[in-house]
Scaffold this motif. Structure first.
Motif, short mmCIF file in Angstrom:
data_model
loop_
_atom_site.label_atom_id
_atom_site.label_comp_id
_atom_site.label_asym_id
_atom_site.label_seq_id
_atom_site.Cartn_x
_atom_site.Cartn_y
_atom_site.Cartn_z
N LEU A 65 -7.53 4.77 -6.30
CA LEU A 65 -7.55 3.44 -5.70
C LEU A 65 -7.47 2.39 -6.80
O LEU A 65 -7.64 2.72 -7.99
CB LEU A 65 -8.83 3.26 -4.87
CG LEU A 65 -8.98 4.19 -3.65
CD1 LEU A 65 -10.35 4.00 -3.03
CD2 LEU A 65 -7.86 3.94 -2.65
N PRO A 66 -7.23 1.14 -6.46
CA PRO A 66 -7.18 0.09 -7.48
C PRO A 66 -8.44 0.01 -8.33
O PRO A 66 -8.39 -0.41 -9.49
CB PRO A 66 -6.97 -1.19 -6.67
CG PRO A 66 -6.25 -0.72 -5.44
CD PRO A 66 -6.83 0.62 -5.14
N ASN A 67 -9.59 0.42 -7.79
CA ASN A 67 -10.85 0.39 -8.57
C ASN A 67 -11.07 1.68 -9.36
O ASN A 67 -12.19 1.98 -9.76
CB ASN A 67 -12.04 0.12 -7.64
CG ASN A 67 -12.17 1.21 -6.57
OD1 ASN A 67 -11.36 2.14 -6.49
ND2 ASN A 67 -13.19 1.07 -5.73
N SER A 68 -10.00 2.46 -9.50
CA SER A 68 -10.01 3.72 -10.27
C SER A 68 -10.80 4.82 -9.58
O SER A 68 -11.12 5.84 -10.21
CB SER A 68 -10.57 3.50 -11.69
OG SER A 68 -9.77 2.57 -12.40
N GLU A 69 -11.10 4.68 -8.35
CA GLU A 69 -11.81 5.73 -7.61
C GLU A 69 -10.79 6.75 -7.09
O GLU A 69 -9.79 6.38 -6.51
CB GLU A 69 -12.58 5.11 -6.45
CG GLU A 69 -13.37 6.13 -5.64
CD GLU A 69 -14.11 5.48 -4.48
OE1 GLU A 69 -14.55 6.22 -3.57
OE2 GLU A 69 -14.23 4.23 -4.47
N TYR A 94 -9.25 9.57 -4.69
CA TYR A 94 -9.30 9.85 -3.26
C TYR A 94 -8.31 10.95 -2.92
O TYR A 94 -7.42 11.28 -3.70
CB TYR A 94 -8.99 8.59 -2.44
CG TYR A 94 -7.52 8.21 -2.47
CD1 TYR A 94 -6.65 8.64 -1.47
CD2 TYR A 94 -6.99 7.42 -3.49
CE1 TYR A 94 -5.30 8.30 -1.49
CE2 TYR A 94 -5.65 7.08 -3.52
CZ TYR A 94 -4.82 7.53 -2.52
OH TYR A 94 -3.49 7.20 -2.55
N TYR A 140 0.85 -1.20 0.00
CA TYR A 140 0.00 0.00 0.00
C TYR A 140 0.88 1.25 0.00
O TYR A 140 1.70 1.44 0.90
CB TYR A 140 -0.91 -0.03 1.23
CG TYR A 140 -1.91 1.10 1.28
CD1 TYR A 140 -2.89 1.23 0.29
CD2 TYR A 140 -1.88 2.03 2.32
CE1 TYR A 140 -3.81 2.24 0.37
CE2 TYR A 140 -2.79 3.06 2.38
CZ TYR A 140 -3.76 3.17 1.39
OH TYR A 140 -4.67 4.19 1.45
N GLU A 160 -15.28 10.69 -5.06
CA GLU A 160 -16.24 10.28 -6.09
C GLU A 160 -17.45 11.22 -6.14
O GLU A 160 -17.84 11.68 -7.21
CB GLU A 160 -16.69 8.85 -5.82
CG GLU A 160 -17.66 8.32 -6.89
CD GLU A 160 -18.06 6.88 -6.63
OE1 GLU A 160 -18.70 6.29 -7.51
OE2 GLU A 160 -17.74 6.36 -5.54
N SER A 171 -12.90 9.69 -0.03
CA SER A 171 -13.18 9.47 -1.45
C SER A 171 -13.65 10.77 -2.11
O SER A 171 -14.41 11.55 -1.51
CB SER A 171 -14.26 8.39 -1.61
OG SER A 171 -14.65 8.29 -2.97
#
Length: 472
Positions: free
Chosen positions: A125-129, A131, A103, A153, A151
């Motif tokens: 983040l790994p899910n493309s979000e 932050y 990380y 988002e 986040s």
């Protein structure tokens, strides 16, 4: 070379500028909103971290309390609180999930090197979000820092929605500008095309076409009125020119026919000594001389008019007695008036009227006016013709009136009698430019020439000339 229309030039010069301006505005607004929201989030996260830091900094041993603070963190629904150990690993999180060994925490690395001990970072983040994280360094040996993560988002969704709204409004503005611009251009281009087509007809010699555009009281309407006025003037000038050519042709043909006829008669009869031959010879020579003088006067009028049109009508001004020239002009026509049974009456003051002018040109004007009065007095055979020439000195002005009791001029033709080539009565000989030349000469002497007339009763021409002060 392709013709560039007004619409194309407007689109390139105006609409494209508006489009670029709105695009720049959208970009600036996007980054301004983004920075505003991101700065707000960063400030919020930094505040949360500093609050916890402030509480812990007053404790000598905050290790037991830090776990409870993380577990009881009340903002965990939208923010995650992390505690980082001295070896750079996340030990406690408010979510209860510990990140893996790989990380990455760039904000933590920057905070360690920062003098203030605080740093932020925006990443994915790994899910493309997206932050944002803020790290604040802690004093002590067990725990090295606290880290607050949130986040972005919802923030990005709000920024995207706002940006799309502004882009939609910009597109609506551009469409409105385009619509209004094209409508405005059409309202200009369409009348200009009509005027252009009419101008082509005028250039081709068709003077009957006029521009009719309803509801135009602006510059376009004014242009149409000016164009129609120009077309009227051209049509009138064309008519006057044709009438002038016809009139001059007739005027030239008559004396030339007389000269030719009497020249042949004189040549045939010779200069015999008998009474009939002598009478024919003398009569023929008188007619030839008269008609030659008439032709010469016509040519002089044409030359004067040509000079006047080209601005080459020069004056040789000296101090002169205008009344002396008027008296000479009256004497020239006294014998002719007597032969034609016309009463020529001249009334003059017993004073000298000194003006600064060209004596030959002033005399030419007087002769022209008196000649017209005599000619038009002969048009009404039902009564004895009369011509009155009056001269009056009024303060610093000399006013000369020449009146006749001829046919007069109609109310319709009166405003046009001083126009070039215009003849109110085509039955009277003349080129139709004598009055135009006379009016120009008087104007060059800073005077005025006015005409008053009533159909069937006669005409009065009034000439006003300024006197030299102290010389009258």
């Amino acid at each position: 070379m392709a013709k560039k229309s007004i619409a194309n030039r407007w689109f390139i010069n105006s609409f494209s500028v508006v489009a670029v301006f709105l695009l720049v505005i959208n970009v600036v607004v996007y980054f301004s909103i983004r920075n505003y929201y991101y700065d707000s989030v960063k400030q919020y996260l930094g505040t949360q971290a500093k609050i916890i830091y402030g509480v812990l900094s007053y404790m000598d041993d905050y290790a037991p309390e830090i776990r409870r603070a993380v577990e009881e963190y009340d903002k965990k629904s939208h923010t995650e609180l992390m505690v980082i150990t001295a070896n750079g690993r996340v030990d406690i999180t408010s979510s209860g999930f510990e990140p893996g060994y790989n990380y990455e925490m760039p904000d933590y690395e920057k905070a360690k090197l920062s003098e203030s001990g605080i740093a932020d970072y925006i990443g994915f983040l790994p899910n493309s979000e997206r932050y944002m994280a803020v790290t604040v360094m802690l004093p002590g040996d067990v725990y090295d820092a606290i880290r607050v993560v949130s986040s972005l988002e919802r923030i990005d969704t709000q920024i995207t929605a706002t940006t799309l709204l502004i882009a939609f409004l910009s597109a609506a503005v551009m469409l409105l500008v385009l619509f209004l611009g094209m409508y405005f251009i059409k309202s200009i281009v369409s009348p200009l095309r009509i005027v252009g087509n009419s101008a082509k007809k005028l250039a081709a010699g068709d003077f009957s076409d006029r521009v009719l555009i309803a509801g135009k009281d602006d510059e376009i309407g004014e242009l149409c009125l000016i164009f129609n006025s120009m077309a009227d003037d051209l049509e009138n000038s064309e008519k006057i020119k044709n009438d002038f050519i016809s009139s001059v042709s007739h005027e030239l043909r008559t004396p030339l026919t007389a000269i030719r006829g009497w020249s042949e008669t004189v040549l045939e009869t010779g200069s015999g000594t008998d009474s009939d031959s002598l009478q024919n010879f003398e009569k023929g020579m008188r007619i030839i001389t008269s008609e030659t003088t008439r032709l010469s006067d016509m040519v002089e009028d044409l030359l004067d008019f040509s000079k006047m049109q080209s601005g080459r009508l020069n004056l040789r001004k000296t101090n002169m007695d205008a009344l002396a020239e008027l008296a000479d002009a009256v004497s020239v026509y006294a014998e002719k008036a007597r032969k034609e049974q016309i009463n020529l009456v001249y009334n003059e003051p017993d004073r000298i009227a000194t003006i600064h002018g060209d004596k030959n040109r002033i005399r030419q004007v007087f002769i022209n006016i008196i000649d017209n009065a005599v000619k038009y007095s002969l048009t009404d055979k039902s009564r004895t013709g009369s011509v009155f020439v009056d001269a009056v000195i009024d303060e610093n002005k000399l006013i000369i009136s020449v009146s006749d009791n001829g046919c007069g001029i109609s109310e319709r033709d009166l405003p046009k009698v001083k126009a070039r080539f215009f003849k109110a009565n085509n039955t009277v000989r003349g080129s139709g430019i004598g009055l135009a030349v006379a009016d120009e000469i008087i104007a060059m002497h800073e005077g005025t020439l006015d005409i008053e007339s009533e159909w069937g009763k006669g005409t009065t021409v009034k000439i006003m000339l300024p006197l030299m002060q102290g010389k009258s």
